[in-house]
Design a protein around this motif. Structure first.
Motif, mmCIF file in Angstrom:
data_model
loop_
_atom_site.group_PDB
_atom_site.id
_atom_site.type_symbol
_atom_site.label_atom_id
_atom_site.label_comp_id
_atom_site.label_asym_id
_atom_site.label_seq_id
_atom_site.Cartn_x
_atom_site.Cartn_y
_atom_site.Cartn_z
ATOM 1 N N CYS A 177 0.813 -1.214 0.000
ATOM 2 C CA CYS A 177 0.000 0.000 0.000
ATOM 3 C C CYS A 177 0.849 1.267 0.000
ATOM 4 O O CYS A 177 0.311 2.370 -0.158
ATOM 5 N N SER A 234 -11.456 -3.478 0.414
ATOM 6 C CA SER A 234 -12.384 -2.614 -0.314
ATOM 7 C C SER A 234 -12.249 -1.158 0.111
ATOM 8 O O SER A 234 -12.335 -0.244 -0.712
ATOM 9 N N ARG A 235 -12.016 -0.903 1.407
ATOM 10 C CA ARG A 235 -11.829 0.477 1.876
ATOM 11 C C ARG A 235 -10.544 1.073 1.308
ATOM 12 O O ARG A 235 -10.507 2.258 0.963
ATOM 13 N N TYR A 236 -9.490 0.260 1.235
ATOM 14 C CA TYR A 236 -8.251 0.768 0.661
ATOM 15 C C TYR A 236 -8.443 1.065 -0.827
ATOM 16 O O TYR A 236 -7.918 2.060 -1.347
ATOM 17 N N ARG A 257 -10.385 7.576 -4.678
ATOM 18 C CA ARG A 257 -10.620 8.995 -4.365
ATOM 19 C C ARG A 257 -9.368 9.825 -4.615
ATOM 20 O O ARG A 257 -9.436 10.915 -5.187
ATOM 21 N N PHE A 295 -13.269 -6.224 3.864
ATOM 22 C CA PHE A 295 -13.639 -4.830 4.106
ATOM 23 C C PHE A 295 -12.396 -3.939 4.078
ATOM 24 O O PHE A 295 -12.435 -2.828 3.523
ATOM 25 N N SER A 296 -11.289 -4.414 4.659
ATOM 26 C CA SER A 296 -10.055 -3.632 4.628
ATOM 27 C C SER A 296 -9.594 -3.403 3.195
ATOM 28 O O SER A 296 -9.198 -2.292 2.814
ATOM 29 N N ALA A 343 -11.217 2.025 -2.214
ATOM 30 C CA ALA A 343 -11.967 3.285 -2.286
ATOM 31 C C ALA A 343 -11.065 4.482 -2.018
ATOM 32 O O ALA A 343 -11.200 5.541 -2.649
ATOM 33 N N TYR A 344 -10.132 4.324 -1.079
ATOM 34 C CA TYR A 344 -9.177 5.394 -0.779
ATOM 35 C C TYR A 344 -8.315 5.707 -2.010
ATOM 36 O O TYR A 344 -8.105 6.885 -2.364
#
Length: 315
Positions: free
Chosen positions: A66, A300-302, A308, A297-298, A304-305
């Motif tokens: 990441c 998918s949130r990353y 953006r 979930f981790s 999305a980050y």
């Protein structure tokens, strides 16, 4: 739900399953008593530290991936290959004085992570190759790649898993079919590659044709154009569906239980399958659901980050 899962729950298994008899809440004592079976499956008890350390190593590799400083093809490839080699060396053994643990004894969460990582590591390069071949200006090559992609995408993953696990040994000469685990991983990788190839191709189509013409005008070779202009932008455009495809690949690892592997879901079934804990299946499945949720979930949130920040040019 709060009363059932927290207030009235039984958390310890000091007296075994008897601690939950007559309780009005959840029996989390089954997790305390059977967590090793869920996480490690059939892996030898005295060697389970290797399985845990290998799984943690892959989590660390995922976190390091990441970091924008490592976002080059060579650095990411080196990071994942080294991390996976370390993971495999711990799981399999036979190096650095570690005893050999055959693949038939692997299981639980560590086997799920192994299958997932191997699927993505094999499937992503295959997907890039298939996407490039389908965009080839040679009609025969483009049509052949399209036929392979469409045929694989037309099949359910279960049929591919059964073919890899059961049919391939009958078609190959004796001794050349390989271990069932690696055949199943190859089938999962081909399935992943077929879908991901279309995702990457959609990203390529989003890159303006004028850039390809400008690269040709500057005298860039095909591989320079692909490596430095086309693919970086294609992956940027294709990031959301790529994250979704990786999430799907992680969840689909649960299907390997159908062909006889003791992965996370099979280990969960074994955890409550004994007569002592048979009543506590809800708590076991909730625990497994939490494990899947944390990973997915981790991720998918990353994703999305990244989406953006890429939209506003921060990355």
């Amino acid at each position: 739900l709060f009363s059932w899962g927290i207030v009235n729950a039984v958390w310890t298994s000091g007296t075994g399953a008897e601690a939950c008899r007559g309780a009005s809440g959840a029996c989390w004592a089954v997790i305390e008593a059977r967590w090793r079976v869920i996480l490690f499956g059939l892996y030898p008890y005295d060697e389970q530290w290797r399985s845990m350390l290998g799984a943690l190593a892959m989590v660390v590799v995922s976190v390091l991936s990441c970091l924008p400083a490592l976002w080059t093809a060579r650095r990411l490839a080196a990071l994942w290959l080294v991390g996976f080699a370390f993971f495999y060396g711990l799981m399999r053994g036979g190096v650095f004085g570690l005893s050999v643990v055959p693949e038939a004894s692997w299981g639980g969460l560590s086997l799920t992570i192994f299958i997932f990582v191997a699927t993505v590591l094999l499937g992503m390069p295959m997907a890039i190759v298939l996407a490039l071949l389908r965009r080839s200006k040679m009609p025969v090559i483009a049509s052949a790649a399209a036929l392979v992609i469409d045929c694989v995408r037309s099949l359910p993953l279960l049929s591919i898993l059964f073919t890899a696990a059961v049919i391939v040994p009958f078609l190959m000469p004796q001794g050349m079919s390989g271990d069932k685990l690696y055949r199943v991983i190859a089938g999962c990788a081909i399935f992943f590659a077929a879908y991901q190839a279309e995702v990457i191709r959609s990203g390529m189509q989003a890159v303006g044709r004028g850039q390809e013409e400008a690269a040709a005008a500057l005298g860039l070779s095909y591989w320079h154009h692909v490596g430095y202009i086309l693919m970086p932008q294609a992956f940027r455009y294709a990031l959301p569906p790529t994250i979704s495809q990786i999430v799907i690949a992680f969840k689909e690892t649960s299907l390997v239980v159908i062909v006889g592997f003791f992965e996370l879901m099979a280990s969960a079934n074994a955890a409550y399958g004994t007569g002592e804990w048979r009543f506590a299946y809800v708590e076991v499945y909730v625990f497994v659901a939490i494990l899947y949720f944390v990973f997915i979930f981790s991720l998918s949130r990353y994703g999305a980050y990244l989406e953006r920040n890429m939209r506003v040019g921060k990355i």
